[in-house]
Design a protein around this motif. Structure first.
Motif, mmCIF file in Angstrom:
data_model
loop_
_atom_site.group_PDB
_atom_site.id
_atom_site.type_symbol
_atom_site.label_atom_id
_atom_site.label_comp_id
_atom_site.label_asym_id
_atom_site.label_seq_id
_atom_site.Cartn_x
_atom_site.Cartn_y
_atom_site.Cartn_z
ATOM 1 N N GLY A 76 0.807 -1.215 0.000
ATOM 2 C CA GLY A 76 0.000 0.000 0.000
ATOM 3 C C GLY A 76 0.843 1.269 0.000
ATOM 4 N N THR A 77 1.985 1.225 0.675
ATOM 5 C CA THR A 77 2.821 2.426 0.776
ATOM 6 C C THR A 77 3.318 2.869 -0.603
ATOM 7 O OG1 THR A 77 3.473 1.706 2.970
ATOM 8 C CG2 THR A 77 4.820 3.416 1.960
ATOM 9 N N LEU A 78 3.789 1.895 -1.401
ATOM 10 C CA LEU A 78 4.229 2.263 -2.748
ATOM 11 C C LEU A 78 3.035 2.723 -3.594
ATOM 12 C CD1 LEU A 78 7.022 -0.320 -3.619
ATOM 13 C CD2 LEU A 78 7.223 2.171 -3.493
ATOM 14 N N TYR A 170 -7.469 9.310 -1.371
ATOM 15 C CA TYR A 170 -7.872 8.629 -0.133
ATOM 16 C C TYR A 170 -6.891 7.514 0.203
ATOM 17 C CZ TYR A 170 -12.280 11.044 0.325
ATOM 18 O OH TYR A 170 -13.213 12.010 0.519
ATOM 19 N N ASP A 171 -6.395 7.535 1.439
ATOM 20 C CA ASP A 171 -5.692 6.380 1.969
ATOM 21 C C ASP A 171 -6.796 5.429 2.457
ATOM 22 O OD1 ASP A 171 -4.503 4.463 3.554
ATOM 23 O OD2 ASP A 171 -2.941 5.803 4.305
ATOM 24 N N ALA A 172 -7.073 4.423 1.638
ATOM 25 C CA ALA A 172 -8.161 3.483 1.926
ATOM 26 C C ALA A 172 -7.589 2.139 2.374
ATOM 27 C CB ALA A 172 -9.046 3.331 0.686
ATOM 28 N N ALA A 173 -6.415 2.194 3.019
ATOM 29 C CA ALA A 173 -5.732 0.963 3.435
ATOM 30 C C ALA A 173 -6.643 0.060 4.268
ATOM 31 C CB ALA A 173 -4.473 1.308 4.228
ATOM 32 N N HIS A 174 -7.572 0.673 5.032
ATOM 33 C CA HIS A 174 -8.439 -0.121 5.924
ATOM 34 C C HIS A 174 -9.798 -0.417 5.301
ATOM 35 C CE1 HIS A 174 -6.311 2.080 9.547
ATOM 36 N NE2 HIS A 174 -5.476 1.401 8.779
ATOM 37 N N ALA A 175 -10.047 0.084 4.098
ATOM 38 C CA ALA A 175 -11.448 0.166 3.637
ATOM 39 C C ALA A 175 -11.831 -0.880 2.590
ATOM 40 C CB ALA A 175 -11.726 1.573 3.117
ATOM 41 N N LEU A 194 -5.487 1.029 -1.498
ATOM 42 C CA LEU A 194 -5.769 -0.086 -0.579
ATOM 43 C C LEU A 194 -4.468 -0.750 -0.129
ATOM 44 C CD1 LEU A 194 -8.608 -1.835 -2.601
ATOM 45 C CD2 LEU A 194 -8.890 -0.945 -0.283
ATOM 46 N N SER A 195 -4.515 -1.377 1.038
ATOM 47 C CA SER A 195 -3.397 -2.223 1.480
ATOM 48 C C SER A 195 -3.888 -3.662 1.613
ATOM 49 C CB SER A 195 -2.877 -1.761 2.837
ATOM 50 O OG SER A 195 -2.041 -2.773 3.401
ATOM 51 N N PHE A 196 -3.069 -4.592 1.125
ATOM 52 C CA PHE A 196 -3.369 -6.025 1.291
ATOM 53 C C PHE A 196 -2.306 -6.666 2.190
ATOM 54 C CE2 PHE A 196 -4.888 -5.640 -3.394
ATOM 55 C CZ PHE A 196 -6.051 -5.011 -2.993
ATOM 56 N N VAL A 325 -3.126 -6.468 22.717
ATOM 57 C CA VAL A 325 -3.923 -5.420 22.065
ATOM 58 C C VAL A 325 -2.947 -4.343 21.559
ATOM 59 C CG1 VAL A 325 -5.993 -5.832 23.446
ATOM 60 C CG2 VAL A 325 -4.273 -4.222 24.277
ATOM 61 N N ARG A 326 -3.438 -3.447 20.710
ATOM 62 C CA ARG A 326 -2.558 -2.400 20.167
ATOM 63 C C ARG A 326 -3.189 -1.026 20.317
ATOM 64 N NH1 ARG A 326 1.683 -4.578 16.932
ATOM 65 N NH2 ARG A 326 2.281 -2.419 16.601
ATOM 66 N N ARG A 327 -2.317 -0.001 20.384
ATOM 67 C CA ARG A 327 -2.814 1.375 20.507
ATOM 68 C C ARG A 327 -2.756 2.039 19.135
ATOM 69 N NH1 ARG A 327 1.156 2.314 25.525
ATOM 70 N NH2 ARG A 327 2.344 1.021 24.079
ATOM 71 N N TYR A 328 -3.567 1.535 18.209
ATOM 72 C CA TYR A 328 -3.658 2.207 16.889
ATOM 73 C C TYR A 328 -4.629 3.364 17.034
ATOM 74 C CZ TYR A 328 -1.817 -2.186 14.882
ATOM 75 O OH TYR A 328 -1.065 -3.297 14.568
ATOM 76 N N PHE A 329 -4.273 4.694 16.987
ATOM 77 C CA PHE A 329 -3.003 5.170 16.518
ATOM 78 C C PHE A 329 -2.381 6.097 17.552
ATOM 79 C CE2 PHE A 329 -4.984 3.689 12.668
ATOM 80 C CZ PHE A 329 -3.948 2.970 12.111
#
Ligand code: T4K
Length: 384
Positions: A76-78, A170-175, A194-196, A325-329
Motif C-alpha cells: 500500500g505504501t508504494l 484517499y488512503d483506503a488501506a483499511h477500507a 488499498l493495502s493487502f 492489544v494495540r494502541r492504533y493510533f
C-alpha cells in the motif's frame, strides 16, 4: 495433537493454557488449495511483470469491489507514493495525524509538506469543518484516511476540493469492501489506495492497489509502477518498482474465494463485543460512520475517564494476560521526529486526535478468534 477432541474441548484447553492472542491474525486459505497455483507458476516460469495471475486478480478485485479500474501494487505504501506522483502533487497536502505513519511518509517521499488537520470526534477521520482554515496558496491536495474502514465525509471533502481546485487521494488501506449508500467508498476522490498487508481484512501477504477513475489514469499508474516503461525502449517518467509478483497475485485470487466467510466471522465478533461491552462504564466502542456494508477491520475502544483504569494500565493488564492489544493510533504521526517541528503538528492544533490517541485500544478481531477468546478479552475489561 488433540485432533480427536471436540471443538469445545479444544477451546477450553486453549483457554486453560491461556494462549497468547494478538490484535490480529492473517486469514489464510487452506494451503492445499494454493498448491495448484504454485504448480502453474512453476510450469509457466512467469514470476512477475504483469503476468496472467496479476491480470486475473485486477479483474476479479475490480468486480468484487465494484470499481472499474484497479492497479495492483507490491504494498500500500508504494501505492500511496505512486498515486501522489501520478497526480503530480507538490507543495502542501492536508492530511490526518491519526493514522499509520505510512500516510504522511508517502508525502515526504514526494518532497511534499504535510499539513495536519484535526479529526472528527465521532469517526476519528479528517474533520471537513477544519480543512478550509489550513488551506494556503501552496495547498495542492487533501489526503484523508478512511480510518478503521469507517468512511470519511466524502461529500464535504469533495466540495472543499472543488471550491479550491484541490486533488483528493484517499488512503483506503483499511477500507477493503466498504460500501455506502452510493456504492463502493473507493470510488470517491481522484484516487484511492488499498493495502493487502498480512494484517488487513484481505491479504496477499504484502500487497496493495490504487483505484483509478479512468483507463488513462490507470495506464499512467501502471507505467509509474514499472519504472516508467511504456515499451522496451521508451521510459516516460522516473517510475519505481511497485509491481505485485505472480505468487502474491495468485494467492490473492485464492483468498478472494474465502473473503465472504472471513467478513462474516468478523461481523459476528464485532457484534459480540458491542453486546458484551454495551453496559461497561467508561468504555466507548467506536460506531459505524455511515457505511452500508462494513468490513469490521478493527475494533477500537476509547477508555474514558470514568473507567477505573487508565488506557495504559488496561493495556498493561491485557499484556500481563497474554492478550496483545494495540494502541492504533498512538503516538500520533505528528509526534514523530520528522513531523513534530511542523507548525500544524502542535498539540493545540490537534486536540481531538491527541485525546483519541491517549484513550484508544484496538481489541483483537480476526476470523479465527473464538467466542471463548472474545469473552476472555471482555472479562479482562470487566474485571477492572
Ligand atoms: N495507510 C494506513 C492507514 C495503514 O494502516 C497502512 C498499514 C498503510 C497505509 C501502509 O500499507 P502497507 O504498505 O503496509 O501495505 C501493521 C502493518 O504492518 C501495517 O501494514 C498496517 N498499516 C498497520 C496498521 O499495522 P504493525 O507494526 O502493527 O504490525 P505488526 O507486525 O506488529 O503486526 C500486528 C500483529 O499482527 C502482530 O502482533 C501479530 C499479527 N501478525 C502480523 C504479521 C505481520 C501476524 O499474525 N502475522 C504477520 O505476518 O503495523
Amino acid at each position: 495433537m488433540n485432533a480427536s477432541l471436540p471443538a469445545e474441548s479444544l477451546a477450553d484447553l486453549a483457554l486453560e493454557r491461556n494462549e497468547r492472542i494478538y490484535v490480529t491474525q492473517p486469514h489464510l486459505a487452506p494451503l492445499s488449495e494454493f498448491i495448484p497455483y504454485l504448480e502453474e507458476i512453476w510450469h509457466s516460469r512467469v514470476l512477475t511483470n504483469g503476468g496472467p495471475f496479476h491480470q486475473q486478480l485486477e479483474r476479479a478485485l475490480s468486480e468484487y469491489l465494484g470499481v472499474e479500474h484497479l492497479a495492483l501494487f507490491s504494498n500500500g505504501t508504494l501505492g500511496l507514493v505512486t498515486a501522489l506522483q501520478a497526480l503530480r502533487i507538490t507543495g502542501e497536502v492536508i492530511t490526518t495525524p491519526y493514522s499509520f505513519v505510512a500516510t504522511a511518509h508517502s508525502l515526504l517521499w514526494n518532497g511534499v509538506k504535510p499539513v495536519f488537520v484535526d479529526v472528527d470526534p465521532q469517526t476519528l477521520n479528517l474533520d471537513p469543518a477544519k480543512i478550509e482554515a489550513a488551506i494556503t496558496p501552496h495547498t495542492t491536495a487533501i489526503l484523508p484516511v478512511h480510518c478503521y474502514g469507517h468512511p470519511c465525509d466524502v461529500d464535504a471533502i469533495q466540495k472543499i476540493a472543488d471550491n479550491y481546485n484541490l486533488k483528493v487521494i484517499y488512503d483506503a488501506a483499511h477500507a477493503f469492501g466498504v460500501r455506502t449508500k452510493s456504492g463502493s467508498v473507493l470510488q470517491h476522490g481522484d484516487l484511492s489506495v488499498l493495502s493487502f498487508h498480512a494484517t488487513k481484512v484481505f491479504n496477499t501477504f504484502e500487497g496493495g492497489a490504487v483505484i483509478c477513475p479512468d483507463a488513462k489514469t490507470k495506464q499512467r499508474i501502471d507505467h509509474l509502477k514499472n519504472f516508467g516503461f511504456v515499451d522496451e525502449v521508451t521510459v516516460v517518467a522516473p517510475g519505481i518498482n511497485g509491481k505485485m509478483s505472480e505468487i502474491n497475485a495468485a494467492f490473492g485470487l485464492l483468498q478472494l474465494q474465502h473473503i465472504d466467510e472471513a467478513l462474516a466471522a468478523r461481523k459476528q465478533i464485532d457484534a459480540a463485543y458491542r453486546e458484551m461491552l454495551r453496559d461497561v462504564p467508561g468504555i466507548h466502542c467506536l460506531g459505524n460512520a455511515g457505511e452500508d456494508v462494513a468490513n469490521y477491520a478493527y475494533f477500537p475502544i476509547l477508555v474514558e475517564s470514568d473507567y477505573p483504569l487508565s488506557r495504559d494500565a488496561l493495556f498493561d493488564k491485557f499484556r500481563a494476560q497474554d492478550v496483545i492489544v494495540r494502541r492504533y493510533f498512538y503516538p500520533l504521526i505528528s509526534d514523530f521526529p520528522m513531523y513534530r517541528s511542523l507548525p500544524s503538528a502542535h498539540r493545540d492544533n490537534l486536540p481531538v486526535a491527541s485525546n483519541a490517541a491517549r484513550k484508544v485500544l484496538c481489541l483483537p478481531v480476526y476470523p479465527a478468534l473464538s467466542m471463548e477468546n472474545v469473552e476472555r478479552v471482555v472479562r479482562i475489561i470487566r474485571e477492572a
